[in-house]
Scaffold this active site. Structure first.
Site, mmCIF file in Angstrom:
data_model
loop_
_atom_site.group_PDB
_atom_site.id
_atom_site.type_symbol
_atom_site.label_atom_id
_atom_site.label_comp_id
_atom_site.label_asym_id
_atom_site.label_seq_id
_atom_site.Cartn_x
_atom_site.Cartn_y
_atom_site.Cartn_z
ATOM 1 N N ASN A 123 0.594 45.636 5.831
ATOM 2 C CA ASN A 123 1.747 46.050 5.017
ATOM 3 C C ASN A 123 2.852 44.982 4.981
ATOM 4 O O ASN A 123 3.613 44.908 4.025
ATOM 5 C CB ASN A 123 2.322 47.360 5.543
ATOM 6 C CG ASN A 123 1.429 48.547 5.193
ATOM 7 O OD1 ASN A 123 0.615 48.458 4.287
ATOM 8 N ND2 ASN A 123 1.573 49.642 5.927
ATOM 9 N N PHE A 371 -4.592 53.569 10.854
ATOM 10 C CA PHE A 371 -4.680 52.646 9.721
ATOM 11 C C PHE A 371 -4.215 51.224 10.043
ATOM 12 O O PHE A 371 -4.371 50.320 9.239
ATOM 13 C CB PHE A 371 -3.860 53.186 8.548
ATOM 14 C CG PHE A 371 -4.355 54.508 8.014
ATOM 15 C CD1 PHE A 371 -5.706 54.706 7.771
ATOM 16 C CD2 PHE A 371 -3.486 55.553 7.752
ATOM 17 C CE1 PHE A 371 -6.184 55.911 7.276
ATOM 18 C CE2 PHE A 371 -3.946 56.766 7.258
ATOM 19 C CZ PHE A 371 -5.302 56.951 7.019
ATOM 20 N N HIS A 372 -3.605 51.031 11.189
ATOM 21 C CA HIS A 372 -3.191 49.691 11.641
ATOM 22 C C HIS A 372 -2.351 48.965 10.583
ATOM 23 O O HIS A 372 -2.519 47.757 10.365
ATOM 24 C CB HIS A 372 -4.419 48.849 12.017
ATOM 25 C CG HIS A 372 -5.499 49.641 12.672
ATOM 26 N ND1 HIS A 372 -5.334 50.242 13.897
ATOM 27 C CD2 HIS A 372 -6.746 49.989 12.258
ATOM 28 C CE1 HIS A 372 -6.432 50.904 14.204
ATOM 29 N NE2 HIS A 372 -7.293 50.782 13.228
ATOM 30 N N CYS A 373 -1.491 49.708 9.911
ATOM 31 C CA CYS A 373 -0.614 49.150 8.854
ATOM 32 C C CYS A 373 -1.416 48.506 7.720
ATOM 33 O O CYS A 373 -0.938 47.586 7.051
ATOM 34 C CB CYS A 373 0.400 48.162 9.416
ATOM 35 S SG CYS A 373 1.615 48.948 10.468
ATOM 36 N N THR A 374 -2.648 48.975 7.516
ATOM 37 C CA THR A 374 -3.419 48.544 6.345
ATOM 38 C C THR A 374 -3.896 49.818 5.631
ATOM 39 O O THR A 374 -5.096 50.004 5.405
ATOM 40 C CB THR A 374 -4.634 47.675 6.745
ATOM 41 O OG1 THR A 374 -5.421 48.415 7.697
ATOM 42 C CG2 THR A 374 -4.229 46.362 7.351
#
Lengths: 416, 95
Positions: A123, A371-374
């Site tokens: 992100n 989601f690991h910022c994805t």
């Protein structure tokens, strides 16, 4: 001689603790790395021995702060082989560095420029571009990435050829935090430079793990955080080619960014990097960042990289052997082409968040799920409950990786 | 949501300060409310329910909130082999 992991582990006080009488297995370094005593000492020394502003007051504390603050920048410049310490701008983190880097596009002067990124972007390397696109300020081209994470140079070339010459920025993940794949940065730089574009790398997952030479890579902008590299939180940097930084507008303006101001309209901005570092700085963080790269250099980045390849090989091979088709590991099949992390799709059999909670409880294994910022990449690939992500670093052992794999197998036996 | 809170600080000097309710607090409150209604739920069910109510929060924060509420003893969990999941519930709903 390889990395002496037992010796390295003695430097990390967090690993000396026990939880419920058992040691901790820290497998969340792609999010936050643990800190060696050398970095902690540098932080504490600033606050206990010589707390002062750099470059403002003429007393001994201030002079020491100035000297160490400048030294830290020089250390980092040497560590990534920048030509000039003035090409290093201190920022809070990779996100801020990427935001600042995008100002090199000089959007308003040149008209509507294009930003190219990939669908697996974090992100930090996506949200701002989507926002600018929605506001009609840029063209945005998002190159779709496969689950293998392999970068398609031909497709990228086609995208670049459609951009206006000299008016585009390719802002790409150097190493993905989900597919663990590296991109061929030197070939990409050539493609970008042939059309006079700018290449910015999100190096959050590469800078801590492999030797970096920004000149050899021919990258224009290189953004990274210190907290993933055993350094302090709230510190990062943007490396930028000096001529590019000279033309770039700061993100924030204020004290320390100007040489003089006259009413009504006259401000004279300083040269890079000072014009980008507005207001009182995080001196402790910058000085500790110097200690961070000194520490990593003393261990040896080649050794760290080799050690991580061993951990990656062990994890991927053991996961395939024990869990086979029950799981899907995102990223390249070949462990040699991967960083020491894996986003694991549990194929809807168990919720990855619950596995992460159970791993903590059962074996003190600390890792990340979700989601690991994805978010966009996970949604696009229909990984709607997210993935489980162990990530390893210089202080992890093969034994720890094996315990992780055994524990995952155990959880599958209990729950799936 | 802006709240005006008056409470003594640790030096026992009354302090009035303006505080916006943090999103994480809202998430914790929502989980407790949901478990009150649902009696028990898996992580997946709680995330889905929270999303259907339009919670403005990254879903990755919900498991962290569950772990924290569990640590505080405000919720409890059991592993259900039947559901192949963790079942969260309020302590008063247990049994």
């Amino acid at each position: 001689m390889g990395l002496d992991v037992n010796k390295v582990r003695t430097d990390f006080p967090a690993l000396h603790q026990l939880k419920d009488g058992k040691p901790i297995i820290y497998a969340d370094s792609a999010c936050m790395a643990l800190k060696p005593q050398q970095v902690i000492d540098a932080l504490v020394a600033y606050y206990t021995e010589y707390t002062a502003c750099a470059g403002r007051s003429p007393h001994a504390f201030s002079l020491k702060t100035t000297r160490l603050y400048d030294d830290a920048r020089k250390d980092l410049a040497r560590f990534i082989n920048a030509k000039n310490p003035a090409e290093i701008v201190w920022v809070r983190n990779t996100t801020e560095a990427l935001n600042l880097g995008s100002h090199c596009l000089s959007l308003e002067e040149n008209g509507k420029g294009t930003i190219i990124t990939t669908s697996e972007s974090h992100n930090s390397n996506l949200v701002k571009w989507v926002r600018l696109h929605n506001l009609g300020k840029i063209e945005l081209k998002i190159m779709e990435m496969p689950l293998t994470g392999m970068f398609n140079l031909e497709e990228f070339t086609e995208i670049v050829e459609k951009c206006e010459e000299g008016n585009f920025l390719a802002s790409l993940n150097h190493t993905s935090n989900v597919t663990a794949a590296h991109i061929p940065e030197t070939e990409i730089a050539q493609i970008v430079h042939e059309r006079d574009g700018i290449l910015q790398l999100d190096a959050a997952q590469s800078f801590p793990h492999r030797p970096i030479d920004v000149q050899k890579m021919e990258v224009d902008l290189f953004a990274a955080s210190m907290h993933k590299a055993c350094g302090p939180t709230g510190m990062g940097f943007l490396y930028g080619r000096y001529d590019l930084l000279e033309k770039t507008e700061p993100l924030i303006l204020g004290g320390e960014t100007v040489s003089d101001v006259h009413y009504p309209h006259d401000i004279k901005l300083l040269s890079p990097p000072t014009k980008f570092e507005a207001g009182l700085q995080n001196y402790a963080g910058a000085i500790a960042s110097g200690a961070t790269v000194e520490y990593l250099a003393s261990v040896g980045m080649d050794k760290i990289q080799s050690h991580e390849k061993l951990l990656s090989r062990t994890m991927i091979n053991n996961l395939r052997e024990t869990l086979g088709n029950k799981i899907h590991i995102l990223g390249p099949e070949n462990p040699e082409q991967r960083a020491a992390l894996a986003a694991i799709d549990l194929k809807g059999q168990i919720n990855p968040h619950e596995v992460a909670i159970l791993m903590d409880e059962m074996k003190n294994i600390f890792l990340r799920s979700g989601f690991h910022c994805t978010h966009a990449f996970h949604h696009e690939k229909h990984l709607d409950v997210g993935t489980l992500r162990p990530s390893w670093y210089l202080y992890n052992t093969v034994e720890e990786v094996n315990i992780f794999v055994e524990t995952l197998q155990e959880i599958f036996d209990i729950m799936a | 949501m802006i709240l005006w809170l008056e409470r003594p600080n640790k030096f026992n000097v009354p302090t009035v300060f303006k505080m916006s309710m943090k999103d994480q607090d809202k998430t914790n409150t929502l989980i407790l409310e949901l478990l009150k209604d649902m009696k028990e739920a898996t992580t997946t069910e709680l995330i889905k329910e929270a999303e259907s109510l339009g919670i403005n929060e990254c879903s990755d924060r919900i498991p962290a909130a569950l772990a924290e509420l569990n640590f505080q003893g405000l919720i409890t969990k059991i592993i259900s082999r039947e559901k192949k999941a963790i079942i969260w519930t309020l302590p008063e709903n247990k049994n």
